[in-house]
Design a protein around this motif. Structure first.
Motif, PDB file in Angstrom:
ATOM      1  N   ASP A   1       0.856  -1.179   0.000  1.00 56.63           N
ATOM      2  CA  ASP A   1       0.000   0.000   0.000  1.00 56.63           C
ATOM      3  C   ASP A   1       0.901   1.242   0.000  1.00 56.63           C
ATOM      4  OD1 ASP A   1      -1.360   2.280   1.678  1.00 56.63           O
ATOM      5  OD2 ASP A   1      -3.003   1.050   0.923  1.00 56.63           O
ATOM      6  N   PRO A   2       0.765   2.134  -0.978  1.00 56.42           N
ATOM      7  CA  PRO A   2       1.700   3.267  -1.068  1.00 56.42           C
ATOM      8  C   PRO A   2       1.661   4.196   0.138  1.00 56.42           C
ATOM      9  CG  PRO A   2      -0.127   3.513  -2.619  1.00 56.42           C
ATOM     10  CD  PRO A   2      -0.205   2.125  -2.077  1.00 56.42           C
ATOM     11  N   ARG A   3       0.469   4.446   0.705  1.00 56.38           N
ATOM     12  CA  ARG A   3       0.382   5.338   1.868  1.00 56.38           C
ATOM     13  C   ARG A   3       1.114   4.740   3.063  1.00 56.38           C
ATOM     14  NH1 ARG A   3      -5.171   6.250   0.077  1.00 56.38           N
ATOM     15  NH2 ARG A   3      -5.515   8.445  -0.476  1.00 56.38           N
TER      16      ARG A   3
ATOM     17  N   PHE B   1       6.083   4.450   6.574  1.00 57.38           N
ATOM     18  CA  PHE B   1       7.238   3.686   7.053  1.00 57.38           C
ATOM     19  C   PHE B   1       8.538   4.394   6.690  1.00 57.38           C
ATOM     20  CE2 PHE B   1      10.608   0.723   5.763  1.00 57.38           C
ATOM     21  CZ  PHE B   1      10.897   0.131   6.989  1.00 57.38           C
ATOM     22  N   LEU B   2       8.647   4.835   5.449  1.00 55.75           N
ATOM     23  CA  LEU B   2       9.882   5.478   4.996  1.00 55.75           C
ATOM     24  C   LEU B   2      10.116   6.812   5.689  1.00 55.75           C
ATOM     25  CD1 LEU B   2       9.648   4.702   1.174  1.00 55.75           C
ATOM     26  CD2 LEU B   2      11.180   3.636   2.835  1.00 55.75           C
ATOM     27  N   ASP B   3       9.051   7.549   5.936  1.00 61.82           N
ATOM     28  CA  ASP B   3       9.192   8.846   6.605  1.00 61.82           C
ATOM     29  C   ASP B   3       9.636   8.699   8.056  1.00 61.82           C
ATOM     30  OD1 ASP B   3       8.549  10.276   4.361  1.00 61.82           O
ATOM     31  OD2 ASP B   3       6.455  10.605   4.913  1.00 61.82           O
ATOM     32  N   SER B   4       9.404   7.547   8.636  1.00 61.94           N
ATOM     33  CA  SER B   4       9.751   7.341  10.050  1.00 61.94           C
ATOM     34  C   SER B   4      10.880   6.327  10.223  1.00 61.94           C
ATOM     35  CB  SER B   4       8.515   6.861  10.818  1.00 61.94           C
ATOM     36  OG  SER B   4       8.051   5.613  10.321  1.00 61.94           O
ATOM     37  N   ARG B   5      11.636   6.082   9.155  1.00 60.59           N
ATOM     38  CA  ARG B   5      12.688   5.068   9.258  1.00 60.59           C
ATOM     39  C   ARG B   5      13.698   5.453  10.335  1.00 60.59           C
ATOM     40  NH1 ARG B   5      13.090   7.742   4.351  1.00 60.59           N
ATOM     41  NH2 ARG B   5      15.128   8.527   3.670  1.00 60.59           N
ATOM     42  N   PRO B   6      14.188   4.473  11.078  1.00 58.53           N
ATOM     43  CA  PRO B   6      14.985   4.770  12.279  1.00 58.53           C
ATOM     44  C   PRO B   6      16.409   5.188  11.960  1.00 58.53           C
ATOM     45  CG  PRO B   6      14.871   2.406  11.939  1.00 58.53           C
ATOM     46  CD  PRO B   6      13.969   3.022  10.899  1.00 58.53           C
ATOM     47  N   GLU B   7      17.064   5.790  12.941  1.00 57.73           N
ATOM     48  CA  GLU B   7      18.466   6.139  12.786  1.00 57.73           C
ATOM     49  C   GLU B   7      19.286   4.867  12.637  1.00 57.73           C
ATOM     50  OE1 GLU B   7      20.233   6.685  17.186  1.00 57.73           O
ATOM     51  OE2 GLU B   7      18.756   8.217  16.605  1.00 57.73           O
ATOM     52  N   GLY B   8      20.361   4.972  11.908  1.00 57.64           N
ATOM     53  CA  GLY B   8      21.209   3.809  11.657  1.00 57.64           C
ATOM     54  C   GLY B   8      20.824   3.039  10.413  1.00 57.64           C
ATOM     55  N   LEU B   9      19.605   3.285   9.877  1.00 56.09           N
ATOM     56  CA  LEU B   9      19.184   2.609   8.646  1.00 56.09           C
ATOM     57  C   LEU B   9      19.740   3.406   7.473  1.00 56.09           C
ATOM     58  CD1 LEU B   9      17.673   0.421   7.175  1.00 56.09           C
ATOM     59  CD2 LEU B   9      15.560   1.733   7.459  1.00 56.09           C
TER      60      LEU B   9
ATOM     61  N   LEU C   1      11.630  -4.020  12.012  1.00 57.24           N
ATOM     62  CA  LEU C   1      11.521  -3.497  10.653  1.00 57.24           C
ATOM     63  C   LEU C   1      10.731  -4.448   9.760  1.00 57.24           C
ATOM     64  CD1 LEU C   1      15.120  -2.085  10.060  1.00 57.24           C
ATOM     65  CD2 LEU C   1      13.014  -0.780  10.375  1.00 57.24           C
ATOM     66  N   ARG C   2      10.933  -5.734   9.938  1.00 56.72           N
ATOM     67  CA  ARG C   2      10.186  -6.701   9.133  1.00 56.72           C
ATOM     68  C   ARG C   2       8.689  -6.600   9.418  1.00 56.72           C
ATOM     69  NH1 ARG C   2      11.601 -10.860   6.167  1.00 56.72           N
ATOM     70  NH2 ARG C   2      13.742 -10.859   6.963  1.00 56.72           N
ATOM     71  N   LYS C   3       8.333  -6.475  10.689  1.00 55.54           N
ATOM     72  CA  LYS C   3       6.915  -6.343  11.043  1.00 55.54           C
ATOM     73  C   LYS C   3       6.318  -5.069  10.444  1.00 55.54           C
ATOM     74  CE  LYS C   3       7.046  -8.940  15.402  1.00 55.54           C
ATOM     75  NZ  LYS C   3       6.913  -8.854  16.886  1.00 55.54           N
ATOM     76  N   GLU C   4       7.102  -3.982  10.467  1.00 56.34           N
ATOM     77  CA  GLU C   4       6.608  -2.724   9.914  1.00 56.34           C
ATOM     78  C   GLU C   4       6.427  -2.823   8.401  1.00 56.34           C
ATOM     79  OE1 GLU C   4       9.401   0.168  11.251  1.00 56.34           O
ATOM     80  OE2 GLU C   4       8.587   0.234  13.296  1.00 56.34           O
ATOM     81  N   LEU C   5       7.315  -3.553   7.736  1.00 51.54           N
ATOM     82  CA  LEU C   5       7.156  -3.751   6.301  1.00 51.54           C
ATOM     83  C   LEU C   5       5.966  -4.654   5.998  1.00 51.54           C
ATOM     84  CD1 LEU C   5      10.873  -4.123   5.174  1.00 51.54           C
ATOM     85  CD2 LEU C   5       9.280  -2.350   4.439  1.00 51.54           C
ATOM     86  N   GLU C   6       5.788  -5.675   6.808  1.00 48.22           N
ATOM     87  CA  GLU C   6       4.629  -6.553   6.616  1.00 48.22           C
ATOM     88  C   GLU C   6       3.329  -5.783   6.775  1.00 48.22           C
ATOM     89  OE1 GLU C   6       5.416  -9.561   9.480  1.00 48.22           O
ATOM     90  OE2 GLU C   6       6.733 -10.735   8.151  1.00 48.22           O
ATOM     91  N   ALA C   7       3.351  -4.770   7.658  1.00 47.29           N
ATOM     92  CA  ALA C   7       2.150  -3.946   7.842  1.00 47.29           C
ATOM     93  C   ALA C   7       1.877  -3.042   6.651  1.00 47.29           C
ATOM     94  CB  ALA C   7       2.295  -3.100   9.110  1.00 47.29           C
ATOM     95  N   CYS C   8       2.866  -2.909   5.752  1.00 51.91           N
ATOM     96  CA  CYS C   8       2.684  -2.097   4.543  1.00 51.91           C
ATOM     97  C   CYS C   8       2.002  -2.870   3.418  1.00 51.91           C
ATOM     98  CB  CYS C   8       4.025  -1.585   4.037  1.00 51.91           C
ATOM     99  SG  CYS C   8       4.838  -0.409   5.139  1.00 51.91           S
ATOM    100  N   VAL C   9       1.851  -4.189   3.588  1.00 53.65           N
ATOM    101  CA  VAL C   9       1.195  -4.990   2.556  1.00 53.65           C
ATOM    102  C   VAL C   9      -0.261  -4.564   2.450  1.00 53.65           C
ATOM    103  CG1 VAL C   9       0.520  -7.318   1.881  1.00 53.65           C
ATOM    104  CG2 VAL C   9       2.778  -6.911   2.877  1.00 53.65           C
ATOM    105  N   ALA C  10      -0.721  -4.387   1.231  1.00 55.17           N
ATOM    106  CA  ALA C  10      -2.092  -3.913   0.998  1.00 55.17           C
ATOM    107  C   ALA C  10      -3.106  -4.977   1.398  1.00 55.17           C
ATOM    108  CB  ALA C  10      -2.271  -3.543  -0.464  1.00 55.17           C
ATOM    109  N   ASP C  11      -4.235  -4.522   1.887  1.00 54.77           N
ATOM    110  CA  ASP C  11      -5.334  -5.434   2.199  1.00 54.77           C
ATOM    111  C   ASP C  11      -5.884  -6.026   0.906  1.00 54.77           C
ATOM    112  OD1 ASP C  11      -5.121  -4.778   4.907  1.00 54.77           O
ATOM    113  OD2 ASP C  11      -6.438  -3.033   4.648  1.00 54.77           O
ATOM    114  N   VAL C  12      -6.369  -7.255   0.998  1.00 57.32           N
ATOM    115  CA  VAL C  12      -6.985  -7.874  -0.171  1.00 57.32           C
ATOM    116  C   VAL C  12      -8.304  -7.165  -0.454  1.00 57.32           C
ATOM    117  CG1 VAL C  12      -7.938  -9.997  -1.139  1.00 57.32           C
ATOM    118  CG2 VAL C  12      -5.935 -10.093   0.375  1.00 57.32           C
ATOM    119  N   PRO C  13      -8.446  -6.557  -1.631  1.00 60.16           N
ATOM    120  CA  PRO C  13      -9.661  -5.782  -1.907  1.00 60.16           C
ATOM    121  C   PRO C  13     -10.878  -6.673  -2.124  1.00 60.16           C
ATOM    122  CG  PRO C  13      -8.302  -5.913  -3.862  1.00 60.16           C
ATOM    123  CD  PRO C  13      -7.510  -6.559  -2.759  1.00 60.16           C
ATOM    124  N   HIS C  14     -12.029  -6.165  -1.760  1.00 57.54           N
ATOM    125  CA  HIS C  14     -13.285  -6.847  -2.049  1.00 57.54           C
ATOM    126  C   HIS C  14     -13.512  -6.802  -3.552  1.00 57.54           C
ATOM    127  CE1 HIS C  14     -17.649  -7.528  -2.293  1.00 57.54           C
ATOM    128  NE2 HIS C  14     -17.506  -8.177  -1.131  1.00 57.54           N
TER     129      HIS C  14
END
Length: 355
Positions: free
Chosen positions: A245-247, A252-260, A316-329
Protein backbone atom coordinates in the motif's frame (compact mmCIF):
# COMPACT_ATOMS: atom_id res chain seq x y z
CA UNK A 1 21.05 16.73 -22.30
CA UNK A 2 22.38 13.24 -22.92
CA UNK A 3 19.80 10.47 -23.13
CA UNK A 4 19.68 8.03 -20.24
CA UNK A 5 21.27 4.61 -20.71
CA UNK A 6 18.82 3.18 -18.20
CA UNK A 7 21.45 2.53 -15.51
CA UNK A 8 21.94 4.42 -12.29
CA UNK A 9 25.44 5.43 -11.15
CA UNK A 10 25.59 6.42 -7.47
CA UNK A 11 27.78 9.40 -6.61
CA UNK A 12 29.19 9.12 -3.08
CA UNK A 13 30.60 12.26 -1.44
CA UNK A 14 33.52 11.37 0.83
CA UNK A 15 34.29 14.16 3.31
CA UNK A 16 36.12 14.66 6.57
CA UNK A 17 38.71 16.88 8.19
CA UNK A 18 42.36 16.88 7.14
CA UNK A 19 44.07 13.60 8.03
CA UNK A 20 40.92 11.72 8.96
CA UNK A 21 41.68 8.95 6.48
CA UNK A 22 39.56 9.72 3.40
CA UNK A 23 42.20 8.67 0.89
CA UNK A 24 42.93 5.51 2.89
CA UNK A 25 39.23 4.64 2.82
CA UNK A 26 39.01 5.34 -0.92
CA UNK A 27 42.03 3.15 -1.61
CA UNK A 28 40.44 0.39 0.46
CA UNK A 29 37.27 0.62 -1.64
CA UNK A 30 39.33 0.45 -4.83
CA UNK A 31 41.04 -2.74 -3.74
CA UNK A 32 37.88 -4.41 -2.42
CA UNK A 33 35.33 -3.31 -5.00
CA UNK A 34 34.19 -6.79 -5.92
CA UNK A 35 34.82 -6.12 -9.59
CA UNK A 36 32.97 -2.80 -9.66
CA UNK A 37 34.70 -0.02 -11.58
CA UNK A 38 35.07 3.11 -9.47
CA UNK A 39 35.55 6.58 -10.89
CA UNK A 40 36.86 9.30 -8.59
CA UNK A 41 36.93 13.06 -8.42
CA UNK A 42 39.78 13.88 -6.03
CA UNK A 43 39.95 17.43 -4.67
CA UNK A 44 43.18 18.35 -2.90
CA UNK A 45 43.65 21.67 -1.17
CA UNK A 46 46.98 22.87 -2.48
CA UNK A 47 48.97 22.95 -5.69
CA UNK A 48 50.63 19.54 -5.21
CA UNK A 49 47.89 16.95 -5.58
CA UNK A 50 49.09 14.29 -3.15
CA UNK A 51 45.73 12.57 -2.73
CA UNK A 52 45.21 12.33 -6.48
CA UNK A 53 48.63 10.71 -6.87
CA UNK A 54 47.81 8.28 -4.07
CA UNK A 55 44.80 6.87 -5.91
CA UNK A 56 45.86 7.41 -9.53
CA UNK A 57 47.67 4.09 -9.75
CA UNK A 58 44.51 2.18 -8.93
CA UNK A 59 42.16 4.28 -11.05
CA UNK A 60 44.23 5.27 -14.07
CA UNK A 61 42.16 7.36 -16.46
CA UNK A 62 39.13 7.10 -14.15
CA UNK A 63 40.59 9.78 -11.86
CA UNK A 64 39.70 13.44 -12.29
CA UNK A 65 41.83 15.68 -10.10
CA UNK A 66 40.81 19.18 -9.01
CA UNK A 67 43.77 20.76 -7.26
CA UNK A 68 44.55 24.11 -5.62
CA UNK A 69 41.26 24.80 -3.91
CA UNK A 70 38.12 23.31 -2.42
CA UNK A 71 35.64 21.81 -4.83
CA UNK A 72 32.79 23.61 -3.07
CA UNK A 73 34.46 26.97 -3.83
CA UNK A 74 36.31 26.26 -7.08
CA UNK A 75 33.48 25.03 -9.30
CA UNK A 76 29.75 25.45 -9.61
CA UNK A 77 27.19 22.75 -10.28
CA UNK A 78 27.41 23.02 -14.05
CA UNK A 79 31.18 22.54 -13.96
CA UNK A 80 30.89 19.51 -11.72
CA UNK A 81 28.38 18.11 -14.22
CA UNK A 82 31.13 18.17 -16.86
CA UNK A 83 33.35 15.98 -14.67
CA UNK A 84 30.51 13.64 -13.77
CA UNK A 85 29.48 13.31 -17.41
CA UNK A 86 32.99 12.20 -18.35
CA UNK A 87 32.91 9.45 -15.74
CA UNK A 88 29.28 8.49 -16.36
CA UNK A 89 29.54 7.99 -20.10
CA UNK A 90 28.63 4.43 -21.00
CA UNK A 91 31.96 3.73 -22.71
CA UNK A 92 33.80 4.32 -19.41
CA UNK A 93 32.02 1.39 -17.76
CA UNK A 94 31.95 3.14 -14.37
CA UNK A 95 29.68 1.57 -11.72
CA UNK A 96 30.09 4.13 -8.92
CA UNK A 97 31.66 7.59 -8.61
CA UNK A 98 33.36 8.80 -5.42
CA UNK A 99 34.03 12.50 -4.87
CA UNK A 100 36.82 12.81 -2.32
CA UNK A 101 36.44 16.32 -0.93
CA UNK A 102 39.24 18.44 0.42
CA UNK A 103 39.66 18.26 4.18
CA UNK A 104 38.62 21.92 4.29
CA UNK A 105 35.59 21.61 2.01
CA UNK A 106 31.99 22.38 2.90
CA UNK A 107 30.25 19.02 2.28
CA UNK A 108 26.76 20.53 2.11
CA UNK A 109 27.71 22.49 -1.00
CA UNK A 110 29.14 19.43 -2.74
CA UNK A 111 26.01 17.42 -1.95
CA UNK A 112 23.93 20.26 -3.37
CA UNK A 113 25.92 20.14 -6.60
CA UNK A 114 25.40 16.38 -6.95
CA UNK A 115 21.67 16.65 -6.30
CA UNK A 116 21.46 19.44 -8.88
CA UNK A 117 23.20 17.35 -11.54
CA UNK A 118 21.25 17.17 -14.78
CA UNK A 119 22.85 13.93 -15.92
CA UNK A 120 20.08 11.32 -16.34
CA UNK A 121 22.20 8.42 -15.08
CA UNK A 122 23.50 10.09 -11.92
CA UNK A 123 21.91 9.33 -8.54
CA UNK A 124 23.06 10.68 -5.19
CA UNK A 125 24.82 7.95 -3.22
CA UNK A 126 25.11 9.67 0.15
CA UNK A 127 27.48 11.80 2.22
CA UNK A 128 30.13 9.76 4.02
CA UNK A 129 31.89 11.74 6.76
CA UNK A 130 35.19 10.32 8.03
CA UNK A 131 36.26 11.08 11.62
CA UNK A 132 39.70 10.57 13.14
CA UNK A 133 38.81 8.94 16.46
CA UNK A 134 42.25 9.59 17.94
CA UNK A 135 42.10 13.34 17.20
CA UNK A 136 38.34 13.85 17.44
CA UNK A 137 38.24 15.92 20.63
CA UNK A 138 41.09 18.20 19.51
CA UNK A 139 39.69 18.62 15.98
CA UNK A 140 36.21 19.39 17.27
CA UNK A 141 37.54 21.99 19.71
CA UNK A 142 39.42 23.80 16.96
CA UNK A 143 36.80 23.37 14.26
CA UNK A 144 33.28 23.45 15.74
CA UNK A 145 31.78 23.20 12.24
CA UNK A 146 32.54 19.47 12.48
CA UNK A 147 29.35 19.08 14.54
CA UNK A 148 27.27 20.53 11.71
CA UNK A 149 28.98 18.33 9.13
CA UNK A 150 28.20 15.23 11.17
CA UNK A 151 24.57 16.31 11.35
CA UNK A 152 24.43 16.33 7.54
CA UNK A 153 26.05 12.93 7.03
CA UNK A 154 24.28 9.77 5.88
CA UNK A 155 27.12 7.55 7.07
CA UNK A 156 29.88 8.36 9.57
CA UNK A 157 33.05 6.27 9.56
CA UNK A 158 34.86 6.67 12.88
CA UNK A 159 38.32 5.82 11.62
CA UNK A 160 41.50 4.97 13.58
CA UNK A 161 39.31 3.59 16.35
CA UNK A 162 42.23 1.41 17.45
CA UNK A 163 44.26 4.51 18.27
CA UNK A 164 41.64 6.31 20.35
CA UNK A 165 42.26 6.45 24.11
CA UNK A 166 38.50 6.21 24.81
CA UNK A 167 36.93 4.72 21.71
CA UNK A 168 33.49 4.10 23.23
CA UNK A 169 33.22 7.70 24.40
CA UNK A 170 34.12 8.96 20.91
CA UNK A 171 31.47 6.73 19.37
CA UNK A 172 28.88 7.93 21.90
CA UNK A 173 29.65 11.59 21.17
CA UNK A 174 29.49 11.04 17.40
CA UNK A 175 26.17 9.24 17.71
CA UNK A 176 24.78 12.14 19.73
CA UNK A 177 25.70 14.55 16.90
CA UNK A 178 24.31 12.69 13.89
CA UNK A 179 20.79 12.90 12.54
CA UNK A 180 19.77 9.28 11.97
CA UNK A 181 23.06 8.51 10.22
CA UNK A 182 24.69 5.12 10.56
CA UNK A 183 27.91 5.22 12.60
CA UNK A 184 30.57 2.62 11.77
CA UNK A 185 33.89 2.17 13.62
CA UNK A 186 36.87 1.34 11.43
CA UNK A 187 40.63 0.92 11.39
CA UNK A 188 42.75 1.85 8.36
CA UNK A 189 39.57 2.92 6.52
CA UNK A 190 38.31 -0.64 6.22
CA UNK A 191 34.59 -0.39 5.51
CA UNK A 192 32.77 -3.01 3.52
CA UNK A 193 32.05 -1.59 0.03
CA UNK A 194 28.55 -3.14 0.08
CA UNK A 195 27.68 -0.51 2.66
CA UNK A 196 28.26 2.21 0.06
CA UNK A 197 27.41 0.63 -3.28
CA UNK A 198 26.41 -2.63 -4.95
CA UNK A 199 29.46 -4.61 -5.93
CA UNK A 200 29.27 -5.93 -9.47
CA UNK A 201 28.23 -9.60 -9.60
CA UNK A 202 30.63 -12.16 -10.94
CA UNK A 203 28.30 -12.87 -13.87
CA UNK A 204 26.22 -10.40 -15.86
CA UNK A 205 22.64 -10.12 -14.64
CA UNK A 206 19.62 -8.25 -15.89
CA UNK A 207 18.38 -5.44 -13.66
CA UNK A 208 19.80 -2.76 -11.43
CA UNK A 209 20.28 -4.75 -8.23
CA UNK A 210 22.08 -7.99 -7.54
CA UNK A 211 20.27 -9.54 -4.59
CA UNK A 212 22.36 -12.71 -4.79
CA UNK A 213 25.44 -10.71 -3.82
CA UNK A 214 24.05 -9.20 -0.64
CA UNK A 215 25.97 -9.87 2.57
CA UNK A 216 24.66 -12.81 4.52
CA UNK A 217 25.17 -13.22 8.24
CA UNK A 218 25.43 -16.44 10.14
CA UNK A 219 27.81 -18.93 11.76
CA UNK A 220 29.35 -19.94 8.42
CA UNK A 221 30.28 -16.40 7.47
CA UNK A 222 33.18 -16.00 9.88
CA UNK A 223 35.60 -17.96 7.71
CA UNK A 224 34.51 -16.26 4.50
CA UNK A 225 34.92 -12.63 5.55
CA UNK A 226 38.29 -12.04 7.13
CA UNK A 227 38.66 -8.81 9.01
CA UNK A 228 34.99 -8.89 10.09
CA UNK A 229 34.06 -6.02 7.77
CA UNK A 230 30.43 -7.10 7.81
CA UNK A 231 30.26 -7.12 11.60
CA UNK A 232 29.70 -3.37 11.70
CA UNK A 233 26.32 -3.52 10.02
CA UNK A 234 23.22 -5.65 9.52
CA UNK A 235 21.03 -6.32 6.51
CA UNK A 236 17.42 -7.35 6.13
CA UNK A 237 15.86 -8.81 2.99
CA UNK A 238 12.11 -8.53 2.52
CA UNK A 239 9.92 -10.02 -0.21
CA UNK A 240 6.18 -9.97 -0.70
CA UNK A 241 4.04 -11.56 -3.39
CA UNK A 242 1.20 -9.24 -2.37
CA UNK A 243 1.39 -5.57 -3.44
CA UNK A 244 2.29 -2.85 -0.95
CA UNK A 245 0.00 0.00 0.00
CA UNK A 246 1.70 3.27 -1.07
CA UNK A 247 0.38 5.34 1.87
CA UNK A 248 1.57 2.79 4.42
CA UNK A 249 4.97 2.49 2.76
CA UNK A 250 5.51 6.25 2.74
CA UNK A 251 4.65 6.40 6.46
CA UNK A 252 7.24 3.69 7.05
CA UNK A 253 9.88 5.48 5.00
CA UNK A 254 9.19 8.85 6.61
CA UNK A 255 9.75 7.34 10.05
CA UNK A 256 12.69 5.07 9.26
CA UNK A 257 14.99 4.77 12.28
CA UNK A 258 18.47 6.14 12.79
CA UNK A 259 21.21 3.81 11.66
CA UNK A 260 19.18 2.61 8.65
CA UNK A 261 21.60 3.73 5.93
CA UNK A 262 20.36 2.17 2.70
CA UNK A 263 17.11 0.87 1.25
CA UNK A 264 17.06 -0.55 -2.25
CA UNK A 265 14.88 -2.80 -4.33
CA UNK A 266 11.67 -3.00 -6.35
CA UNK A 267 8.11 -2.41 -5.19
CA UNK A 268 4.81 -3.67 -6.60
CA UNK A 269 1.97 -1.25 -5.87
CA UNK A 270 -0.54 -3.56 -7.53
CA UNK A 271 -3.71 -1.81 -8.76
CA UNK A 272 -2.25 1.64 -8.05
CA UNK A 273 0.00 1.16 -11.09
CA UNK A 274 -0.47 -2.13 -12.92
CA UNK A 275 2.03 -1.31 -15.66
CA UNK A 276 5.09 -0.43 -13.59
CA UNK A 277 7.23 -1.62 -10.73
CA UNK A 278 9.01 1.07 -8.69
CA UNK A 279 12.74 0.92 -8.05
CA UNK A 280 13.43 2.54 -4.67
CA UNK A 281 16.78 4.06 -3.70
CA UNK A 282 17.25 5.54 -0.23
CA UNK A 283 20.53 6.70 1.28
CA UNK A 284 20.25 8.29 4.71
CA UNK A 285 17.48 10.85 4.34
CA UNK A 286 17.61 10.88 0.52
CA UNK A 287 14.77 9.00 -1.20
CA UNK A 288 13.94 8.40 -4.83
CA UNK A 289 11.45 6.19 -6.70
CA UNK A 290 11.89 5.30 -10.37
CA UNK A 291 8.93 3.68 -12.17
CA UNK A 292 9.81 1.19 -14.89
CA UNK A 293 7.74 -1.21 -16.94
CA UNK A 294 7.48 -4.74 -15.63
CA UNK A 295 9.80 -7.04 -17.62
CA UNK A 296 7.87 -9.43 -19.84
CA UNK A 297 6.99 -12.57 -17.92
CA UNK A 298 8.46 -11.31 -14.64
CA UNK A 299 6.90 -12.46 -11.40
CA UNK A 300 5.27 -9.48 -9.70
CA UNK A 301 7.07 -9.29 -6.38
CA UNK A 302 8.21 -6.63 -3.97
CA UNK A 303 11.88 -7.18 -3.13
CA UNK A 304 13.67 -4.89 -0.69
CA UNK A 305 17.00 -4.85 1.09
CA UNK A 306 17.67 -2.69 4.15
CA UNK A 307 21.22 -2.07 5.43
CA UNK A 308 22.23 -0.26 8.60
CA UNK A 309 23.91 -0.35 11.97
CA UNK A 310 22.12 -1.18 15.20
CA UNK A 311 18.83 -1.77 13.39
CA UNK A 312 16.09 -3.95 14.85
CA UNK A 313 15.52 -6.35 11.97
CA UNK A 314 12.52 -8.06 13.55
CA UNK A 315 10.71 -4.76 14.14
CA UNK A 316 11.52 -3.50 10.65
CA UNK A 317 10.19 -6.70 9.13
CA UNK A 318 6.92 -6.34 11.04
CA UNK A 319 6.61 -2.72 9.91
CA UNK A 320 7.16 -3.75 6.30
CA UNK A 321 4.63 -6.55 6.62
CA UNK A 322 2.15 -3.95 7.84
CA UNK A 323 2.68 -2.10 4.54
CA UNK A 324 1.20 -4.99 2.56
CA UNK A 325 -2.09 -3.91 1.00
CA UNK A 326 -5.33 -5.43 2.20
CA UNK A 327 -6.99 -7.87 -0.17
CA UNK A 328 -9.66 -5.78 -1.91
CA UNK A 329 -13.28 -6.85 -2.05
CA UNK A 330 -14.28 -7.88 -5.59
CA UNK A 331 -16.78 -5.01 -5.71
CA UNK A 332 -14.36 -2.45 -4.25
CA UNK A 333 -13.79 0.68 -6.36
CA UNK A 334 -10.49 1.28 -8.16
CA UNK A 335 -7.82 2.72 -5.83
CA UNK A 336 -8.02 6.49 -5.58
CA UNK A 337 -5.33 8.43 -7.43
CA UNK A 338 -4.37 10.35 -4.27
CA UNK A 339 -2.98 7.12 -2.85
CA UNK A 340 0.18 7.44 -4.95
CA UNK A 341 0.80 11.12 -4.31
CA UNK A 342 3.26 10.44 -1.50
CA UNK A 343 5.31 8.17 -3.77
CA UNK A 344 5.16 10.49 -6.77
CA UNK A 345 6.72 13.31 -4.71
CA UNK A 346 9.96 11.32 -4.89
CA UNK A 347 9.82 10.47 -8.61
CA UNK A 348 11.96 12.47 -11.00
CA UNK A 349 10.14 14.22 -13.80
CA UNK A 350 10.30 12.18 -17.03
CA UNK A 351 12.13 15.00 -18.80
CA UNK A 352 14.82 14.92 -16.12
CA UNK A 353 15.32 11.20 -16.56
CA UNK A 354 15.33 11.00 -20.37
CA UNK A 355 16.96 14.30 -21.20
Amino acid sequence: MERSSGRQIPVVVLAGFLGSGKTTLLNHLLHHSGGSRIGAVVNDFGAIEIDAMAVAGALGDSTLSLGNGCLCCAVDGSELDVYLERLARQSAGIDVIVIEASGLAEPQEIVRMVLASEHPDIVYGGLVEVVDAAEFARTRAGHPEIDRHLGLADLVVVNKIDRAADAERVLDVVRSLVDRAAVVPATHGRVDPEFLFDCRPGEERVGQLSFDDLPRHGPTDADEHTGHLHAAYDSLSFASAAPLDPRRLIRFLDSRPEGLYRIKGYIDFGPYDTGNRYAVHAVGRFLRFSPEAWPAGAERLTQLVLIGTGIDAATLRKELEACVADVPHPDAPHPDEQGMWGVLRYVQEPDDQRG
